[in-house]
Structure formats: structure tokens, C-alpha cells
Write an enzyme that holds these catalytic residues in place. Structure first.
Site, PDB file in Angstrom:
ATOM      1  N   ASP A 478       0.846  -1.190   0.000  1.00 35.75           N
ATOM      2  CA  ASP A 478       0.000   0.000   0.000  1.00 35.75           C
ATOM      3  C   ASP A 478       0.886   1.246   0.000  1.00 35.75           C
ATOM      4  OD1 ASP A 478      -2.923   1.027   0.483  1.00 35.75           O
ATOM      5  OD2 ASP A 478      -1.661   2.215   1.813  1.00 35.75           O
ATOM      6  N   ILE A 479       0.586   2.183  -0.931  1.00 37.94           N
ATOM      7  CA  ILE A 479       1.366   3.415  -1.040  1.00 37.94           C
ATOM      8  C   ILE A 479       1.031   4.313   0.146  1.00 37.94           C
ATOM      9  CG2 ILE A 479       1.895   5.414  -2.488  1.00 37.94           C
ATOM     10  CD1 ILE A 479       0.871   3.792  -4.889  1.00 37.94           C
ATOM     11  N   GLU A 521      -4.698   2.335  -4.449  1.00 39.67           N
ATOM     12  CA  GLU A 521      -3.238   2.369  -4.379  1.00 39.67           C
ATOM     13  C   GLU A 521      -2.662   1.108  -3.746  1.00 39.67           C
ATOM     14  OE1 GLU A 521      -4.721   4.373  -0.574  1.00 39.67           O
ATOM     15  OE2 GLU A 521      -5.371   4.054  -2.623  1.00 39.67           O
TER      16      GLU A 521
END
Length: 602
Positions: A478-479, A521
């Protein structure tokens, strides 16, 4: 700078052409026998700024010097509150048999008074204009047309008194009945053909919209409709055929039609160039500003402030060419292929609009090129825009075909790997592959697996691990602080960050591994026959590569990501690896982000 140079070149060419068309030397009178003659070289104009002159005062010797040759002061005065007096002298030949007509070629003048000399020092008066009922005209024609009395062998001086709140453009010509009838027949054929093409294109564009539901075609059809209305008003045909008994509406609706064309052009251009998809771009706000100012101009012209409204509408209309040209050039630079044809079409057509706007404001003389600039430009423009629309459809089809090919290639690779792993279960695998054929496998933005495809492949690998007691690991990525990136730099910039992460992931896993965009994301990596330690090592390697990622759209702001790792436990065959990895990802976020966490079991 390029747009300014282009406008300057066009302006010079127009003025040169106008000088050529008006090249005869000024003369005090003209002898007229047959055909047609332009009165510009033989007319003089007096500008009455104080509205003090009358038909009697302008004939006095004391005011004779106030009249200036039309060739000297020009025939286009833009927006002016002055009264304009025009005089010209005609000597009819003794051979003159065909009656003579006087044409005033600007159909948007509020009030025109013609003083016809009776030969004994007196005058008869004829009044017309777009503030006078159409039924009071000498001849039912879209421009102003007067019958002149016969006076063979006699020289007489005629006077015209002109007043308007719009743009003052003075173009006079003499015709014999026979020559004018021939001219009108040709003109009607050309106008009928022209409006027929425009109407056919409008209907075709609307039919395409109904068929394929692409709003671009709806915007194009509405733009063409507004343009047709504008041309009908500009040419005087709307007053002639649609509301001949309502002269007050003529000026107002003409101004409104200018605004509708401006809004239609902005709406269509924004749709074609995808301006409306980037709501935080400079062009989006500029386009919206033009629309708001145009709406103010329309409201003002309808609610009593006609003089202000028509000037504002003319200014927004003349601002349309450079704005759309710059937006088109920007789209071409960004690599949007259909914008090339759009730009070529609008360079031609917007030059016509630009010239018409300069004519309306009084910056260029009244000539054939300036009067019919829009018609000439639009004939070429609509053809090029039609081609541009078709090219856009072809491009969309090509992109769809490319996505299908990528999905097929990825599916073939997956099938080959699975077949090698379970040769003994070929029949079962083929049955399951048939179901996979109906799934949408590839995410259009990243070219990775979609959410559904990732879930399906994980189920298969989990089943394989349970049956053959093989290792299986899952990484969830996950960004970090991705919402802040979207809020600060916009969603298009956020998309570039997602694409950049995907480009890191693609070469990071083996041919037997799988990587997908789990949602937003977040990404998922499925690692068959991989231990937890190997998965953690891979996650750390990817994390380091993310730190080195540079994305220009976010001004090379540092990007980090958090990772959660889970592995299949034979003792707990029913454990959900995604939930476990997601829990580990949560722990990574909670412990400061930009790290890898492993969770063996819930």
C-alpha cells in the site's frame, strides 16, 4: 506568440485584399448603366458624433468639408453611438432601361433613412432597419434593398442616415433588376447548399450520439446548432423567415447567437481535448471563465443592457480562437493524436471567427474576405472535425484491441505455467481456464491483474498448495499517504505514481508469480512455492526500489510504501492469506510506515 503572428499575417492579408478590391480612385459621381457597382469609391461619409446634423444642414457649403471619402476613412467603424451620414451621386445613362436597386449589405443596422432627391431640390424619405418591421421594407430580402427612381441623363445626390447600437459597417452597391435576380439565384443556391451541409452534419452527429452514447458527438451537434442559428441571424435570414413581425428581437437574438456559438465552441473543444476531465488544470478555469462572461453578456443583452452585452459577447467571442488554439497545441504536445486534426480544423475555422470578430469590432475593413470568413473557414473545418472524430473512434478501438491482446497474452502465460505444474490434471485445468476466459484480467492503467483476476488465481494456488503441501506466500503493498498526493497534485499525478509502482513490480517477480492491483493504491503479489523469508526479502527489495522512484508530476516528492506478508500454514489450511497479509500491512502502517511486517497466523 505563434497565435499573435498568425493573426497579424491574416490581418495584413485581409487589408491588402481589401485595398485591391477597393482600388479605384475616389470620384464625385458614377454613371450607372447595367450590372452592379460597388459605391465605396464614389461615396463620402460624415460622422455626426453630436447628433446635430439634419438633411438640410449637411447640404450646406459650410458642412461640405465634413464629408470624407469612404476610401480615406474606411467603411467599418465598430461600436459607436454616432450618427453616420453617407452621400453619393449617381448619373443615370440615357440608355438606362432596367430599374436600379440600392443594396446596404449589413443586415444588423438598427435604423436606416434614405433621402431620395426628387430633382427639384426636395426629398422623399424611406426608412428601414432591423428595428423596423420587415413588412415595411421596399423589397423582402435579407439585406436592406431600396428601389431608386429613374432619372435618365440626370445627376442626383442621395443621402443615407445610419444609426445602430451594434457594429457600424457601411457597404453600398447598385444593381439593375436583372443582375440582382441572377445574383440572388446563385446566392440562394450557395446558401442552401451550405446550410444543408451544416444541418446534415448536425443531424449525423446527434445520430452518432444516440448510437454510441459518446457525449462528444452531442457537444458537436449542439455546437453546430448554435453555429447555424448564429449564421441565420448574421445573414438576416432569421428576421426574414422566423420573426419578421418582431424587430426588437432581431438585435437581441443576434447577440445571443454570438454567445451560444462561444459557449458551444468552448464546450465542444473542452470535451474533445479532455479539458473537462482535468478540473484543476489552468485550461479548465479559463474555459469556465469564458463561459461565465458569455452568460453575463447574454443576460445583459436580453435584460436591457444591450450595448454593454453585445460588446462583452464580441470580446469573449474574439478570445475564443487563441484560447482554443493554445489548448489544442498543448494537447498535441502531450501526444494526444486526434488533437492534431482538431488543431488543423480550428486553425482554419477560428481564423475565420477571429476575422469576423475583428470586423465586428471595427478593426478591419468590410470586404468579401472579412464578411464571408466564417463561411469559408467553417466549410473546411467541419470536414476536418468529422475526420478527427472518426480518428478518435479508431484510436479508442485500437486501445481496446491492445488491452484485449495484453489480457490474452497474460492469460496464455498463466495457462502455460499452470499446465506445466499440473500435467496430470490437464482436463480439470482446461475446464477452469474456460471460466478464466470470461474474466477481465488486466487493469487498464497498470497492465497488472485486476482485483477479481488476482483473487481467482490466489484461490487456484491455495488449492494447489493444500493438495500438494507446497509453500505459498502473499504480499500486500500500500502506497503511504496516497490521499495527500491526490489532494496536493491531483488525481492524474496520483495515477502516475501508481503506474510508477507497477513498473517496479513487473520485473520483480518470477514467471510463476502473479501481481495485481488489489484496489486504488493497493497491490497484491502471489508467490507460489515461496517461503515467508523469501517473500519478506522480496518485499524489502521492492520497498527500497520504491524509495528511489521519481515522479515528475509530483515534483519528485519522496514516495514510500508499507508491506504486509503472510504465508500458507498447512496446519491452518482454511486461513485467509489476504486478511492475514492485510493485518500485517496494518501493523506496518501503525509502526511508522515504510516497512515490511510478517504475520504467520491470526
Amino acid at each position: 506568440m505563434k497565435v499573435s503572428k498568425l493573426g497579424l499575417v491574416i490581418l495584413i492579408l485581409v487589408m491588402q485584399c481589401s485595398n485591391i478590391l477597393a482600388s479605384p480612385q475616389a470620384s464625385s459621381s458614377t454613371e450607372f448603366i447595367e450590372g452592379t457597382i460597388d459605391l465605396t469609391p464614389y461615396s463620402e461619409i460624415l460622422v455626426d458624433s453630436d447628433h446635430k446634423q439634419s438633411i438640410y444642414s449637411i447640404q450646406q457649403d459650410a458642412t461640405a468639408h465634413l464629408f470624407k471619402p469612404t476610401q480615406e476613412i474606411g467603411n467599418n467603424f465598430g461600436f459607436s453611438n454616432s450618427t453616420y451620414w453617407v452621400k453619393f451621386t449617381i448619373k443615370q445613362s440615357t440608355r438606362q432601361k432596367d430599374p436600379v436597386l440600392l443594396q446596404f449589405a449589413n443586415s444588423l443596422i438598427d435604423k436606416i433613412t434614405l433621402y431620395l432627391p426628387d430633382g427639384s431640390g426636395g426629398f422623399s424619405i424611406k426608412q428601414t432597419g432591423d428595428h423596423v418591421a420587415f413588412s415595411q421594407r421596399d423589397i423582402a430580402y435579407r439585406n436592406f434593398l431600396f428601389k431608386l427612381p429613374m432619372h435618365q441623363g440626370e445627376e442626383r445626390t442621395y443621402y443615407l442616415q445610419l444609426q445602430t447600437e451594434g457594429s457600424m459597417q457601411i457597404t453600398l452597391s447598385l444593381w439593375t433588376y436583372k443582375a440582382f435576380i441572377e445574383y440572388v439565384e446563385t446566392e440562394n443556391l450557395i446558401l442552401g447548399f451550405y446550410y444543408g451541409i451544416m444541418f446534415l452534419l448536425m443531424v449525423s452527429a446527434f445520430a452518432f450520439y444516440l448510437k454510441i452514447k459518446d457525449r462528444l458527438f452531442l457537444h458537436y451537434s449542439l455546437y453546430l446548432l448554435s453555429y447555424i442559428i448564429f449564421q441565420l441571424c448574421l445573414n438576416g435570414l432569421s428576421y426574414h423567415y422566423f420573426w419578421p413581425g418582431h424587430p426588437i428581437l432581431t438585435s437581441q437574438l443576434t447577440a445571443v447567437s454570438v454567445g451560444l456559438v462561444t459557449i458551444g465552441g468552448i464546450a465542444f473543444s473542452g470535451s474533445f481535448l479532455r479539458i473537462w476531465n482535468t478540473k484543476k488544470s489552468t485550461f479548465f478555469y479559463v474555459f469556465m471563465l469564458v463561459i461565465v462572461l458569455t452568460c453575463i453578456g447574454i443576460a445583459s443583452s436580453l435584460l436591457g443592457g444591450y450595448s454593454f452585452g453585445v460588446r462583452l459577447l464580441a470580446l469573449t467571442g474574439i478570445s475564443l480562437p487563441p484560447i482554443v488554439l493554445i489548448a489544442g497545441i498543448s494537447s498535441v504536445i502531450q501526444g494526444y493524436r486526434p488533437a492534431k486534426y482538431f488543431l488543423a480544423a480550428w486553425v482554419i475555422f477560428l481564423c475565420g471567427i477571429f476575422l469576423a470578430g475583428l470586423l465586428f469590432l471595427g478593426f478591419v475593413p468590410h470586404s468579401f474576405i472579412t464578411v464571408y470568413a466564417i463561411q469559408l473557414g467553417s466549410t473546411i473545418e467541419v470536414s476536418l472535425l468529422g475526420y478527427a472524430l472518426m480518428d478518435r473512434i479508431s484510436l479508442l478501438k485500437a486501445e481496446k484491441q491492445m488491452a484485449t491482446q495484453l489480457a490474452t497474452a497474460y492469460l496464455q502465460r498463466s495457462n502455460k505455467e499452470l499446465e506445466n505444474l499440473v500435467l496430470k490434471r490437464t482436463q480439470e485445468l482446461e475446464e477452469k481456464n474456460k471460466k478464466l476466459n470470461h474474466l477481465t484480467l488486466i487493469d487498464s492503467m497498470t497492465s497488472l491483474l485486476t482485483h477479481n483476476a488476482s483473487i481467482e488465481l490466489l484461490k487456484k494456488q491455495l488449492s494447489f498448495a493444500q493438495r500438494y503441501k507446497e509453500k505459498l506466500s502473499v504480499i500486500m503493498l500500500d502506497i503511504d499517504k496516497f490521499k495527500s498526493i491526490n489532494d496536493v497534485y491531483g488525481h492524474p499525478a496520483g495515477d502516475q505514481v501508481i503506474i510508477g509502482i507497477a513498473e517496479i513490480l513487473k520485473p520483480s517477480f518470477r514467471e510463476a508469480d502473479y501481481c495485481g492491483r488489489y484496489g486504488g493504491e493497493e497491490f497484491i503479489i502471489i508467490l507460489p512455492k515461496t517461503s515467508s523469508s523469501a517473500a519478506i526479502e522480496l518485499a524489502e527489495r521492492i520497498r527500497s526500489q520504491v524509495l528511489d522512484l521519481s515522479v515528475q508530476e509530483i515534483k519528485n516528492t519522496r514516495i514510500t510504501a508499507s508491506f504486509g506478508v503472510s504465508s500458507f500454514n498447512i496446519a491452518k489450511p482454511d486461513e485467509d492469506l489476504i486478511i492475514t497479509a492485510d493485518k500485517a500491512l496494518y501493523d506496518a502502517k501503525k509502526s511508522g510506515r515504510n516497512n515490511v511486517k510478517f504475520l504467520s497466523s491470526l
